[in-house]
Structure formats: C-alpha cells, structure tokens
Design an enzyme around this catalytic site. Structure first.
Site, short mmCIF file in Angstrom:
data_model
loop_
_atom_site.label_atom_id
_atom_site.label_comp_id
_atom_site.label_asym_id
_atom_site.label_seq_id
_atom_site.Cartn_x
_atom_site.Cartn_y
_atom_site.Cartn_z
N GLU A 200 0.82 -1.68 -0.27
CA GLU A 200 0.20 0.22 0.05
C GLU A 200 1.15 1.30 -0.32
O GLU A 200 0.15 2.54 -0.75
CB GLU A 200 -0.91 -0.06 1.02
CG GLU A 200 -2.28 -0.99 1.17
CD GLU A 200 -2.90 -0.88 2.21
OE1 GLU A 200 -3.63 0.29 2.63
OE2 GLU A 200 -3.50 -2.10 2.67
N ASP B 3 -2.91 -4.33 3.20
CA ASP B 3 -2.74 -4.54 4.39
C ASP B 3 -3.10 -6.22 5.16
O ASP B 3 -4.58 -6.59 4.47
CB ASP B 3 -3.12 -3.87 5.42
CG ASP B 3 -2.26 -2.68 5.73
OD1 ASP B 3 -0.78 -2.18 5.57
OD2 ASP B 3 -2.79 -1.36 5.72
N ASP C 226 -6.32 -6.28 6.73
CA ASP C 226 -7.86 -6.18 7.81
C ASP C 226 -8.84 -6.07 6.41
O ASP C 226 -8.07 -6.08 5.23
CB ASP C 226 -7.87 -4.85 8.16
CG ASP C 226 -7.08 -4.14 7.37
OD1 ASP C 226 -6.64 -3.51 6.72
OD2 ASP C 226 -6.76 -2.37 8.60
N GLU D 139 -10.17 -3.53 5.02
CA GLU D 139 -9.88 -2.32 4.05
C GLU D 139 -8.65 -2.82 2.65
O GLU D 139 -8.43 -3.12 2.35
CB GLU D 139 -9.36 -1.46 4.61
CG GLU D 139 -9.35 0.16 3.81
CD GLU D 139 -10.84 0.36 3.50
OE1 GLU D 139 -11.16 1.00 2.75
OE2 GLU D 139 -11.83 -0.21 4.85
N TYR E 209 1.32 -4.06 13.04
CA TYR E 209 -0.04 -3.34 13.05
C TYR E 209 -0.52 -3.19 13.92
O TYR E 209 -0.90 -3.84 14.82
CB TYR E 209 -0.60 -4.88 11.84
CG TYR E 209 -1.33 -3.98 10.86
CD1 TYR E 209 -1.13 -3.24 9.82
CD2 TYR E 209 -2.90 -3.64 11.19
CE1 TYR E 209 -2.55 -2.27 9.17
CE2 TYR E 209 -3.36 -3.58 10.46
CZ TYR E 209 -3.41 -2.59 9.35
OH TYR E 209 -4.22 -2.23 8.56
N ARG F 263 -3.54 -1.38 13.55
CA ARG F 263 -4.99 -1.28 13.59
C ARG F 263 -5.79 -2.81 13.81
O ARG F 263 -5.43 -3.79 13.20
CB ARG F 263 -5.55 -1.07 11.70
CG ARG F 263 -5.47 0.42 12.14
CD ARG F 263 -6.96 0.68 10.67
NE ARG F 263 -5.24 0.69 9.06
CZ ARG F 263 -4.62 1.69 8.88
NH1 ARG F 263 -4.12 2.47 9.33
NH2 ARG F 263 -4.59 1.74 7.84
N HIS G 103 -5.07 -12.11 14.99
CA HIS G 103 -4.35 -10.83 15.39
C HIS G 103 -3.58 -11.25 16.21
O HIS G 103 -3.70 -11.25 16.91
CB HIS G 103 -5.30 -9.61 14.55
CG HIS G 103 -5.43 -9.51 13.04
ND1 HIS G 103 -6.25 -8.87 12.80
CD2 HIS G 103 -5.54 -10.63 12.22
CE1 HIS G 103 -6.77 -8.99 11.48
NE2 HIS G 103 -6.30 -10.05 11.34
#
Length: 799
Positions: A9, A82, A84, A86, A285, A287, A330
């Site tokens: 990203e 990533d 997640d 998104e 990470y 988030r 996670h």
C-alpha cells in the site's frame, strides 16, 4: 524484468520490504486505494442488487498505468496490502483494475515488517478472501447510501452544505447528550474533613480523613468544635498484602487513549506516527482489536526481561480479547524486536515507540507487590472514626519499566488532596497529636466532557466502529463543524473552609475556578441542530444499539455467515422510505428559541441558526424596520444563552475613538474580539473584555501589533513587495500573496532570489491554480513597475 511483482500500500513499506527479498522481486506501492465509487448519484444501483460503479481517480491513473505494465511483464503478482478488511478490498480492487489472472496472482499477509515475517508470508500465500471484501463493500455501500440520501434532507430541512454519516452521527450524539447532562447538572455541596497528625516526631506526619461528609456548615462546625478537646489514638491497624497486575498490550483504541493521556497526542496523530513505525518495521500492525501475543513474541519478551531485569521479573501471560468480533489470529500492537528499547527517529516516533515497548514488555512481567496498611483513628468526643491508609512497595515487578526509583531520603510530605505514600510506624492504642483539622466545602462534579481518547473508549464500549474507523470518525466530526476541540475558561466559585488549629476554630471564604476545560470536545450549535433532527426523524441511524448491531452484521459477513446484499436490502428499504417521508412532511429545523422582549423597541428577542451560524435577532422579518442581528460568542450556545447574555451582544460593535484620523471599532468575530481600524483587524488580548476597551488601550493594541509585524519581517523582495521572508513560529518562511511557502532545508536565507520564490510558489500552488498564480504574479509586478526604473519599464511594455 523481475519474475515477481509484489504490490504493497505505501512506498515506505515497499522500501523496507525490498531489502528483504532477492533480485527476483520488484516491490511497488499502490499508494492506498486505486479506485473508488464514482461521485455521482448512480454510484450504487439499488434496483440491481447494489451493483457499484467504480472509477480510478485522476491522481491514481499514472500509478495504475505503471502497475498494469509491470504486472503484464511479471510471471507472478503478489498482493501484499494490509491484513484487515480495507487491505483485502485494496487487493481485490488491484486484481480487478489491473486485469490480473487467478492462476498467476497470490495474496499474502503479515502482521509485522521483518524479514522472517515476509519470507513466511511468501511461503504461505492464499487467494483473496471474498468474505472480507464483501464486509468492506457492505460498509462502503451502506455508508455511501446513508451519506448520499441523508445529506440532501439536511440541506433542505436544516442548512445547505451539511452532511451526515452512520458512525459520525452517533459520535456527535454522544457529545451532545453529554453536554446536556452537564447543563442540567446541579452541584451539591458537602464538607470534607481532613486531619493531619504526628506521632510525636514532626517528620512522622500523615493524613487521615472522615469517610462520610457533612451536608451543612453547621454540622461540620459542630464536629470541629467537638474535636477541640478530643484525644486521638490508633483504634486498630490492618496490614495486608496487595498485588497490581500489568495491563494487556495495546490495541488500537487503548494506544490512542494512552498516547492522549501520557503524550498529549490527538487520535489522528497517534495513528500517523504508528503508521510510520509499522512501515519502517519497528512495530506490528497498528489497526487491531486483539490483545493476543504470538508465541514467538512471548518467547522474545521472556528472553529480554530475564536478560535486562532478572528471572524474578518474568511471568508468562496470555490475554483474551473481550471485544465482540475481535480477530484472535491478529496480534496486539508490540515492538517487532523486544531487544530494541529505543529507536532512532523523530521525537514523536521515539516517544510512541517507547510507550508501545513498555506496555508490551510489562504485559509479560511479574505483579508489583505491596503491603497496604489501614489505620482507624478514634476520637474521644465523637462516635465516628477517621481513616488513614498507606502502602509500601515490596517488589516493583512490572512497574520497573514505568517508574524511576525515588531517593531514599526523600521526605514524606502530604497535603489535603494527596494520599499518604506510606504511614509512619504505628501501634494499636498509640496516642496521636493533632496538627490541624479542616472542613472544606466541596461540590459534586458533573459528568466529564469527552476527550478524543475518551470518545474512542466509549465508541468501543458500545461496539460502534472498528480500529480502522476511530481516527477518521473523530477527524470528520471536527472537520464538518459539528464538534470543536478546544479550551474553555472556568468560572469562579466561593467555598468555605473551617480550620481547627491549636484549639482555635477559624472560618474563611475562598475562591476557586471551576469548569475550566482543556482539549475537550464540545458540540457546536449546528451539531446540536443536526443531531436533534436525526434523533427525531432517523432514530435508527443514531441509535447506539442499531449502529452496534450493524457492525456485528459486517463481522458476520466477514466470517461468511451473512450474505452482504441481503443485509443491505434489509437496511435500505425502511431507510429509503424514512428519507422520502421526512422530505415530504418534516418541518425546517433551526432550534429557534424566543428569549424575551427588547425593553427599548418592544420587539421579540430570539436566537437561532442563521446562514452563517448561530445568531441573536431583535425583531422579525415581517417588521417594517429590518431586524438587528448579533453573532454568538465562543462558548455561547443557542440552548443555554440567557436573555441578559443576548442583549450584551448588541452592545458591540462599538466605536472607541480615533487614531490617525480613522475610527477604531471594537467587535467580536468568529475568532474572538478584535479592533477594526482602517480596514485592518487587531485581536484583543485574552482577559480584556471587549466592552471595556478604552481609546488608549485600542491605540496601544494597534501599535503593539504593528511593531510585532515589523520585527517578524526579515526581508522584502524589490521585485514584488508582496513577497517577503518572515520569522514564523517554526522558523523563517516566505509570505507570497496568500501563499505561505516553506524554505527548503539547508537554504541560506540571504541567498534566496525572487526567481526561487516564483519557483517554490508554482510548486506549492494547488493543481489548476498554478497558472493563475503565475498570472497574478505578472500582474503584480507590472502594477508596481512605475516605482522602478529601467527593468520596470521593460515589464510594462511586455504587457
């Protein structure tokens, strides 16, 4: 050309990863999302199963073009966005937009940017997880539908240019509800008894309190009077061990809260700094809603604790996430390498990293052990007992990474509002000497206003939003003008203090400042109006349980338990009917409130939302004479402003005299009180009431500001007086018309030419405005030409 193209990203992440992979890999960045829903009304076809229409934004076309070319030449494309929802959606958008083939595309995820993690991910590729993609699609579509359908309702029924959103509207509601609780709150007074004793040695001073409070001054006075001749002694002592355990490692929300409390960071700043730490391979990470640590991390923490502090400081701990929908696969936020106690980087990166390191390492450490002593103190003339408590740390455990050791000879001082650090040696029946005793009037406090961090905590408790949405939600409600984060001055309040010392009782009235706020979130009037309108007409959208349930449905879609379009159909039908009904039947909302009658004109005085914000009005539009208007001041609200406060606003603007043959007018604007003189504006300093400003004070304010402006100008360019180098808060900068230009690092101020200014101004100008800026500059130079000699004439002729 490399056989493998790996797409991440961000460019920072690409740079870090490229160093871990061999020459067979080319690592490129998509710079986040590469396509989005079109901005028009036909973005989502509600008639055709919520089919979406996407477009590649103009600023991403070059990126997409390059990635297409590279993907075509590569044997395998690795999508490494990533981990997640998104990130999964970004991989899907890349797959679709770049025209990738299933057999030559691999999806990989990693929780940290380290060589072992990247290589492990390469060894364990998977396909795109369409359940995660669908969950993100459902959120994106639902939020677009809510925004696109609600906003026009607000334009028509409240005020143009407003917007609403599913999570942001609930966040605003929380802040509005809290403000109303505070406004309704009536403080109650009671007297708190605090006594200071010593055992015969003055250094052995300690504090004791009466557990109950007295409702009236008379009761408190009677208590102190009874204590004048009393004997005090230790009635009983209780000593018991106590333990304190460390907190779990950080999740997104607990990191935001702790960084706010300890470092003073806003939620958005915390996430920006954490993103940089993650992309440079420093932390995992950022988030996440999981407090879980991997076995590898637990082993690494154990090794570091034993080596840095000793075996007795280590204790293996496994934490379980309580948050509904949390993904245990996670990890919590932790350092990638526990052996790195500190890092290189800017100040904010160092501070946030150290906070993350301390919290993660402490989570695997032993409890802190204390010995807690509770003493009851008998009063010979009363039935009540005073209580004193203190604790001694026996083993610091996890607190070793948080606390610096105190000097052994540090004197144990106590005051009324602090606890005893430790109690002196006491024995049951021991007589005590009273140094002083006081009864202080204390008031109950209203509920606290939200800080950004406290709001995140509340949203998380209610199950509203997810780690990726907290920071954007809080930024959005402030950017839309529904909420402001600011400081507010408190009000003075009298309170009574009764003191007994040397058998003498004295009583005094003191003053304290109450209600002062720093960095708290306040609703604006427009925020209140929009909230009330939505609560009345779209209660489902701003209902806490409904919003939390929607989040749960997104989780179910992510786990493959719910079909995403069915969920949208169930929501959209009733919602769309509500929108149509409100457009047809709802009245306009402006929260208008009548305050009273103007004693001079006999006309009604009212307060409401106007075109440019909240205002007070004398008269009505039907009157022959035009109504008079005044804007509300900072801190005033439609809901709470009084008639007297409103009438004060009409005393401004007022003329305060002449200076340089021009009138000086005092007024209050959007940014506070100011003096207007010869078309220039001068802020009135804090603490000076604009209604009390004299002619002499106004002149001094103008002179002070002019002097300050002169002192900050370092240099004016001969070619154009609108270009000048000034000393700013963060160092020198160039003011060029309406542009403020940064001076590149390492540039010598005296060597800057006007050509440099033009070059930097063009580079800084927003796209499409650069040409306009250039034209303005030419016009400006030409305009000033007659004041110059030969070169100026040349410029004029060329016009």
């Amino acid at each position: 050309m490399a056989k493998n193209l790996l797409i991440v990203e961000s460019p920072a992440k690409a740079k870090t990863i490229e160093g871990y992979l061999g020459k067979d890999f080319l690592v490129k960045s998509s710079y986040g999302h590469i396509r989005d829903l079109v901005k028009t009304d036909d973005a989502i076809n509600t008639e055709n199963n919520f089919e979406q229409k996407y477009e590649v934004p103009s600023d991403k076309k070059a990126v997409v073009s390059e990635l297409k070319k590279l993907a075509k030449a590569a044997e395998t494309v690795w999508l490494a966005s990533d981990e997640d929802r998104e990130g999964e959606a970004i991989s899907w958008h890349l797959f679709e937009t770049l025209g990738l083939k299933d057999e030559s595309t691999k999806r990989i995820v990693f929780h940290e940017i380290t060589k072992p993690a990247i290589l492990k991910a390469i060894d364990n590729p998977r396909k795109i997880d369409y359940n995660l993609v669908n969950a993100q699609q459902a959120r994106r579509v639902l939020d677009r539908l809510v925004g696109f359908e609600l906003s026009p309702v607000l334009w028509k029924k409240v005020k143009p240019s407003l917007s609403a959103g599913r999570v942001q509207s609930v966040a605003v509601r929380l802040i509005v509800d809290r403000e109303r609780e505070i406004n309704k709150f009536e403080p109650e007074a009671a007297f708190k008894i605090v006594a200071f004793f010593h055992t015969g040695k003055v250094k052995d001073s300690f504090k004791a309190e009466l557990p109950q409070r007295f409702a009236t001054e008379a009761e408190a006075t009677k208590f102190l009077e009874d204590c004048k001749s009393a004997l005090f002694s230790v009635k009983n002592l209780e000593t018991k061990p106590a333990k304190r355990s460390p907190s779990a490692p950080f999740t997104t929300s607990t990191l935001q809260q702790e960084a706010s409390r300890k470092l003073g960071f806003s939620v958005a700043r915390t996430m920006q700094v954490a993103q940089r730490l993650y992309e440079s391979g420093r932390i995992t990470y950022m988030r996440t809603d999981s407090v879980n640590l991997s076995d590898t991390a637990i082993e690494a923490a154990e090794k570091e604790i034993k080596s840095a502090y000793g075996n007795q400081y280590h204790k293996v701990r496994k934490y379980k996430t309580k948050t509904s929908g949390a993904q245990e696969a996670h990890e919590a936020i932790r350092p990638t390498y526990f052996s790195e106690h500190t890092i290189d980087g800017d100040a904010s990166e160092k501070r946030l990293y150290e906070l993350i390191w301390k919290r993660a390492i402490a989570s695997q450490m032993s409890e802190a052990e204390f010995e807690r002593t509770l003493a009851k103190i008998a009063i010979s003339t009363r039935s009540e007992d005073l209580s004193a408590s203190g604790e001694v740390m026996k083993f610091d455990g996890f607190l070793k990474v948080y606390m610096e050791s105190l000097d052994d000879d540090q004197e144990n001082t106590v005051d009324e509002d602090s606890d005893n650090a430790i109690l002196p040696p006491l024995t049951t029946g021991q007589p005590l000497t009273l140094k002083s005793m006081s009864a202080t009037e204390r008031f109950t406090r209203p509920p606290a206003r939200y800080t950004e961090a406290a709001l995140v905590k509340k949203l998380e408790e209610l199950g509203i939003g997810r780690p990726s949405t907290y920071a954007p939600t809080i930024s959005t409600i402030q950017n839309r003008g529904y909420v402001v984060k600011e400081e507010r001055e408190g009000k003075s309040r009298d309170y009574r203090v009764l003191t007994l010392k040397d058998a003498e009782l004295t009583a005094v009235t003191k003053t304290e400042i109450t209600g002062a706020e720093k960095g708290k979130m306040f609703p604006t009037d427009i925020g209140v109006v929009v909230n009330d309108f939505l609560v009345e007409h779209f209660n489902g959208i701003v209902d806490f349980h409904f919003t939390a349930n929607v989040e749960k449905e997104f989780d179910d879609i992510a786990h493959g338990l719910t079909e995403w379009t069915k969920m949208l159909h169930d929501f959209y039908g009733p919602f769309h009917s509500e929108v149509e009904d409100t457009l047809e039947h709802a009245d306009r909302a402006n929260n208008e409130r009548e305050l009273g009658i103007d004693p001079v004109s006999g006309k009604p005085v009212s307060v409401r939302i106007g075109k440019f914000g909240p205002l007070v009005q004398i008269g009505s539009p039907d009157d022959e004479e035009k109504p008079r208007f005044a804007s509300l001041r900072k801190g005033q609200m439609i809901e709470t402003i009084t008639f007297e406060d409103a009438m004060e606003l009409f005393k401004l603007p007022k003329k305060v005299g002449l200076f340089e043959d021009k009138e000086m007018t005092v007024a209050v604007g959007r940014f506070g009180p100011y003096i207007r003189h010869n078309s220039a504006f001068y802020s009135i300093p804090k603490g000076l009431d604009p209604l009390d400003v004299t002619e002499e004070e106004a002149i001094q304010i103008i002179k002070d500001k002019r002097q300050k402006d002169i002192e900050k100008v370092i240099r004016v360019f001969d070619e154009n007086e609108e270009a000048q180098i000034e000393q700013g808060r963060w160092g020198p900068f160039i003011r060029f018309g309406k542009q403020n230009l940064k001076i590149p690092k390492g540039t010598e101020i005296e060597k800057i030419t006007y050509a440099d200014v033009l070059k930097w101004a063009e580079a800084d100008a927003p796209k499409g405005k650069a040409a306009k800026a250039k034209a303005t500059e030419k016009k400006s130079v030409a305009k000033k030409a007659p004041a110059k000699k030969a070169p100026a004439k040349k410029t004029t002729k060329s016009k």
